[in-house]
Design an enzyme around this catalytic site. Structure first.
Site, PDB file in Angstrom:
ATOM      1  N   ARG A 125      -0.765  -9.254  13.078  1.00  0.00           N
ATOM      2  CA  ARG A 125      -1.282  -8.164  12.231  1.00  0.00           C
ATOM      3  C   ARG A 125      -2.145  -8.729  11.103  1.00  0.00           C
ATOM      4  NH1 ARG A 125       4.274  -5.624  10.780  1.00  0.00           N
ATOM      5  NH2 ARG A 125       3.137  -4.354   9.261  1.00  0.00           N
TER       6      ARG A 125
ATOM      7  N   ARG B  37      11.883  -6.412   5.418  1.00  0.00           N
ATOM      8  CA  ARG B  37      11.913  -4.970   5.694  1.00  0.00           C
ATOM      9  C   ARG B  37      12.359  -4.715   7.132  1.00  0.00           C
ATOM     10  NH1 ARG B  37       6.528  -1.567   5.336  1.00  0.00           N
ATOM     11  NH2 ARG B  37       6.084  -2.793   7.185  1.00  0.00           N
TER      12      ARG B  37
ATOM     13  N   LYS C 283       0.829  -1.217   0.000  1.00  0.00           N
ATOM     14  CA  LYS C 283       0.000   0.000   0.000  1.00  0.00           C
ATOM     15  C   LYS C 283       0.861   1.263   0.000  1.00  0.00           C
ATOM     16  CE  LYS C 283      -2.118  -1.192   3.875  1.00  0.00           C
ATOM     17  NZ  LYS C 283      -1.508  -2.507   4.199  1.00  0.00           N
TER      18      LYS C 283
ATOM     19  N   ARG D 162      11.115  -0.762  12.157  1.00  0.00           N
ATOM     20  CA  ARG D 162       9.707  -0.787  12.570  1.00  0.00           C
ATOM     21  C   ARG D 162       9.495  -1.882  13.595  1.00  0.00           C
ATOM     22  NH1 ARG D 162       4.883   0.006   8.200  1.00  0.00           N
ATOM     23  NH2 ARG D 162       3.754  -1.221   9.763  1.00  0.00           N
TER      24      ARG D 162
ATOM     25  N   ARG E 283     -10.067   0.797   8.525  1.00  0.00           N
ATOM     26  CA  ARG E 283      -9.673  -0.558   8.895  1.00  0.00           C
ATOM     27  C   ARG E 283     -10.769  -1.288   9.645  1.00  0.00           C
ATOM     28  NH1 ARG E 283      -3.739   0.203   8.786  1.00  0.00           N
ATOM     29  NH2 ARG E 283      -2.784  -1.797   9.138  1.00  0.00           N
TER      30      ARG E 283
END
Ligand code: AP5
Ligand code: MG
Length: 188
Positions: free
Chosen positions: A146, A128, A14, A134, A89
């Site tokens: 998640r 990542r 996204k 993160r 969401r």
């Protein structure tokens, strides 16, 4: 106005694709995750609160998230449209977004859902996580949570926008350029 909801599970691409779409169509890109992370970095009250949820891979409560999103939209009264990334969401967020946009005499033009299988999501996010710092990318259990939260609370929004005839699905597998081309095709 052109208002796009760019939808999909964690790691679907996204944020990557929103940066391109925003330039191509002169839109404002609003990522609720990025705004929360900026607040965490700035150690604001909002950031301190949000961090408790984000670090576990849980959703930040609706009321604060909606209020934050609306105040971001209000910063751009002259924009030609928005690309919403990571918002809405929950069904409640989607309903509130519709009401808010109606009050501004506009609406969501289209929801585009990026389709990527779970194994690929996990491997993108773990890789990542090695460089990004993160917190929610650091461990496989949090990533899996998640994805579970997405399936339990967020995936149903595809039906919400399908009922309004606004849903388009796009295959999110391939190079970043290939996916961008598919998105341009759907938007044009
Ligand atoms: P958020 O920041 O929205 O994270 P997310 O949905 O978990 O998704 P990501 O940002 O990790 O993935 P993405 O789809 O943007 O993919 P990206 O382009 O980065 O939310 C984080 C947290 O904030 C939530 O868990 C929640 O706590 C809170 N939150 C946010 N919004 C909320 C809301 N509305 N309500 C309540 N709480 C909220 O790509 C991922 C990786 O894959 C990158 O490394 C990228 O380089 C790579 N990649 C991209 N495209 C490709 C490709 N085609 N091929 C190979 N690799 C690719
Ligand atoms: Mg993102």
């Amino acid at each position: 106005m052109l208002n796009i909801v760019l939808f999909g599970p964690p790691g679907a691409g996204k944020g990557t694709q929103a940066e391109r779409i925003k330039n191509q169509y002169s839109l404002i890109h609003l990522s609720t995750g990025d705004i929360f992370r900026a607040n965490i970095k700035g150690e604001t009250d909002l950031g301190i609160m949000a961090k408790n949820f984000m670090d576990k891979g849980e959703l930040v409560p609706d009321e604060v998230t909606i209020k934050m999103l609306e105040s971001e939209v209000n910063k751009y009264p002259d924009s030609s449209g928005f690309i919403f990334d990571g918002f809405p969401r929950t069904t409640y967020q989607a309903q509130k977004l519709d009401e808010f946009l109606t009050s501004k005499s506009t609406s969501i033009t289209k929801m585009i859902a990026l389709d990527v299988p779970e194994q690929e999501l996990i491997s993108r996010l773990l890789s990542r996580g090695k460089a990004s710092g993160r917190a929610d990318d650091q461990n496989k259990d949090i990533i899996v949570n998640r994805i579970k939260v997405y399936e339990n609370q967020t995936a149903v929004l595809a039906d919400y926008y399908r009922a309004q005839n606004k849903l388009s699905k796009v295959n999110g597998i391939g190079t970043v350029d290939e996916v961008t081309d598919r998105l341009y095709h759907v938007i044009d």
